[in-house]
Design a protein around this motif. Sequence first.
Motif, PDB file in Angstrom:
ATOM      1  N   SER A 122     123.245  66.112  54.583  1.00 46.04           N
ATOM      2  CA  SER A 122     123.274  66.936  53.375  1.00 46.04           C
ATOM      3  C   SER A 122     122.446  68.218  53.509  1.00 46.04           C
ATOM      4  N   PRO A 123     123.058  69.358  53.172  1.00 44.60           N
ATOM      5  CA  PRO A 123     122.308  70.606  53.131  1.00 44.60           C
ATOM      6  C   PRO A 123     121.571  70.777  51.796  1.00 44.60           C
ATOM      7  N   ILE A 124     121.834  69.843  50.884  1.00 46.27           N
ATOM      8  CA  ILE A 124     121.176  69.889  49.575  1.00 46.27           C
ATOM      9  C   ILE A 124     120.121  68.787  49.553  1.00 46.27           C
TER      10      ILE A 124
ATOM     11  N   VAL B 177     117.882  74.213  50.575  1.00 46.58           N
ATOM     12  CA  VAL B 177     116.559  74.386  51.173  1.00 46.58           C
ATOM     13  C   VAL B 177     116.281  75.882  51.335  1.00 46.58           C
ATOM     14  N   ARG B 178     117.261  76.608  51.821  1.00 48.81           N
ATOM     15  CA  ARG B 178     117.234  78.069  51.887  1.00 48.81           C
ATOM     16  C   ARG B 178     118.679  78.537  51.888  1.00 48.81           C
ATOM     17  N   GLY B 179     118.876  79.825  51.747  1.00 48.40           N
ATOM     18  CA  GLY B 179     120.253  80.318  51.735  1.00 48.40           C
ATOM     19  C   GLY B 179     120.802  80.435  50.328  1.00 48.40           C
ATOM     20  N   MET B 180     122.107  80.213  50.162  1.00 44.90           N
ATOM     21  CA  MET B 180     122.743  80.396  48.851  1.00 44.90           C
ATOM     22  C   MET B 180     123.781  79.318  48.578  1.00 44.90           C
TER      23      MET B 180
HETATM   24  P1  GDP Z   1     123.902  80.223  57.485  1.00 47.19           P
HETATM   25  O1  GDP Z   1     125.267  80.532  58.018  1.00 47.19           O
HETATM   26  O2  GDP Z   1     122.810  80.969  58.204  1.00 47.19           O
HETATM   27  O3  GDP Z   1     123.816  80.290  56.001  1.00 47.19           O
HETATM   28  O4  GDP Z   1     123.612  78.713  57.919  1.00 47.19           O
HETATM   29  P2  GDP Z   1     124.357  77.356  57.654  1.00 47.19           P
HETATM   30  O5  GDP Z   1     125.552  77.489  56.816  1.00 47.19           O
HETATM   31  O6  GDP Z   1     124.509  76.677  58.983  1.00 47.19           O
HETATM   32  O7  GDP Z   1     123.237  76.531  56.873  1.00 47.19           O
HETATM   33  C1  GDP Z   1     122.647  77.014  55.701  1.00 47.19           C
HETATM   34  C2  GDP Z   1     122.262  75.855  54.848  1.00 47.19           C
HETATM   35  O8  GDP Z   1     121.460  74.940  55.581  1.00 47.19           O
HETATM   36  C3  GDP Z   1     121.353  76.226  53.696  1.00 47.19           C
HETATM   37  O9  GDP Z   1     122.097  76.686  52.586  1.00 47.19           O
HETATM   38  C4  GDP Z   1     120.647  74.914  53.358  1.00 47.19           C
HETATM   39  O10 GDP Z   1     121.366  74.232  52.358  1.00 47.19           O
HETATM   40  C5  GDP Z   1     120.716  74.149  54.670  1.00 47.19           C
HETATM   41  N1  GDP Z   1     119.407  73.942  55.268  1.00 47.19           N
HETATM   42  C6  GDP Z   1     118.593  74.861  55.805  1.00 47.19           C
HETATM   43  N2  GDP Z   1     117.460  74.278  56.271  1.00 47.19           N
HETATM   44  C7  GDP Z   1     117.574  72.946  56.020  1.00 47.19           C
HETATM   45  C8  GDP Z   1     116.745  71.800  56.259  1.00 47.19           C
HETATM   46  O11 GDP Z   1     115.646  71.881  56.827  1.00 47.19           O
HETATM   47  N3  GDP Z   1     117.237  70.588  55.853  1.00 47.19           N
HETATM   48  C9  GDP Z   1     118.458  70.448  55.236  1.00 47.19           C
HETATM   49  N4  GDP Z   1     118.845  69.227  54.877  1.00 47.19           N
HETATM   50  N5  GDP Z   1     119.247  71.515  54.984  1.00 47.19           N
HETATM   51  C10 GDP Z   1     118.823  72.734  55.376  1.00 47.19           C
END
Ligand code: GDP
Length: 335
Positions: A246-248, A254-257
């Motif tokens: 899970s990215p949530i 965690v970061r991003g949008m």
């Molecule tokens: P982007 O293309 O650079 O936005 O990268 P990705 O789509 O691969 O991943 C971005 C998402 O990774 C973010 O929106 C977060 O929800 C998730 N994420 C970032 N760091 C972490 C972490 O340490 N743990 C988890 N579970 N999710 C993370």
Amino acid sequence: MPSITVLSGGMGGAKFLQGLLHGLRSGQLPYPADTRITVIANTADDLWIHGLKVSPDLDTVMYTLGDGIDPGRGWGRRNETWSVKEELATYGVEPTWFGLGDRDIATHLVRTQMLEAGYPLSAVTEALCRRWLAPVFEDTVRLLPMTDDRVETHVAIPDAESPSGKRVVHFQEYWVRLRAEVPAEQVVFVGLEASTPAPGVVEALTDTDLVVLPPSNPVVSVGTILGVPGVREALLDTEAPVVGLSPIVGDAHVRGMAEQMLTSIGVEVSAAGVALHYGHRAKGGVLDGWLVDERDAHHLSRIQESGIKTAAVPLMMTDHDTTAAMAAAAIDLAT
Ligand code: GDP
Ligand code: CA
């Protein structure tokens, strides 16, 4: 040799891959050190800027795994300088919001020249990876764009001055210039439905031992890869287990949008919301298993009820060992 296929966005996917590769090489995972890794990366963030073709997610994965990434920013090149950007700004050349560093520009020049000479993006990516991945991993790690076709994520945002009340911007403008601070009313994937998987993509999903959805953005990273016609079907057909992380975490990205993107498509911002959005493979979805963070353990029963195997483990990618442990838990869930 066993193989693992990973569907990746930029930073989240790249960080996970670093941990996975660290885990393989340090013997922390039940797979041999030279397990074949195929990364299928999102290309819907790609844009043309100053006449250059930029592929942010491909480059983030390539620079991160090849140890060329700027570790502080998490994108672009280490020891970067910005002379070209400054010179362009003094000419008043727009746009100024997308930062291209001098070293990074060399990558985009090579990519653009090869594309203009007629090579598909997959061949260009292979050529770029000969510099970045081959010296480190020999032929055990492959990076494939999801498609060779032009696909772009666009975002509809409110605009009081427009007769329709909204305006559409490229995803990079939404993220980099507007910092995802305005609501995303709609996301549109231009060209996605007409795209075809890049060479090797379908084979990497059907002819592999494990497919992993790392904690990447479920809408604009993994969602776009799944949207390439043929990819979802390959995931339904494959005999390999498909497991995601899970990215949530704690009902927040965690970061991003990811929160803005999930909201725009009407998906609940939670580890369960994303799992149910992906769905169980037996019911036309893409998942056999789904890992959530420990603090999301209260979501486990809802995920289990949908048929998806699930477990709660620490999911913060704080260092390579912790991330390798996440990969180990994903493998454990899949077997
Ligand atoms: P982007 O293309 O650079 O936005 O990268 P990705 O789509 O691969 O991943 C971005 C998402 O990774 C973010 O929106 C977060 O929800 C998730 N994420 C970032 N760091 C972490 C972490 O340490 N743990 C988890 N579970 N999710 C993370
Ligand atoms: Ca991205």
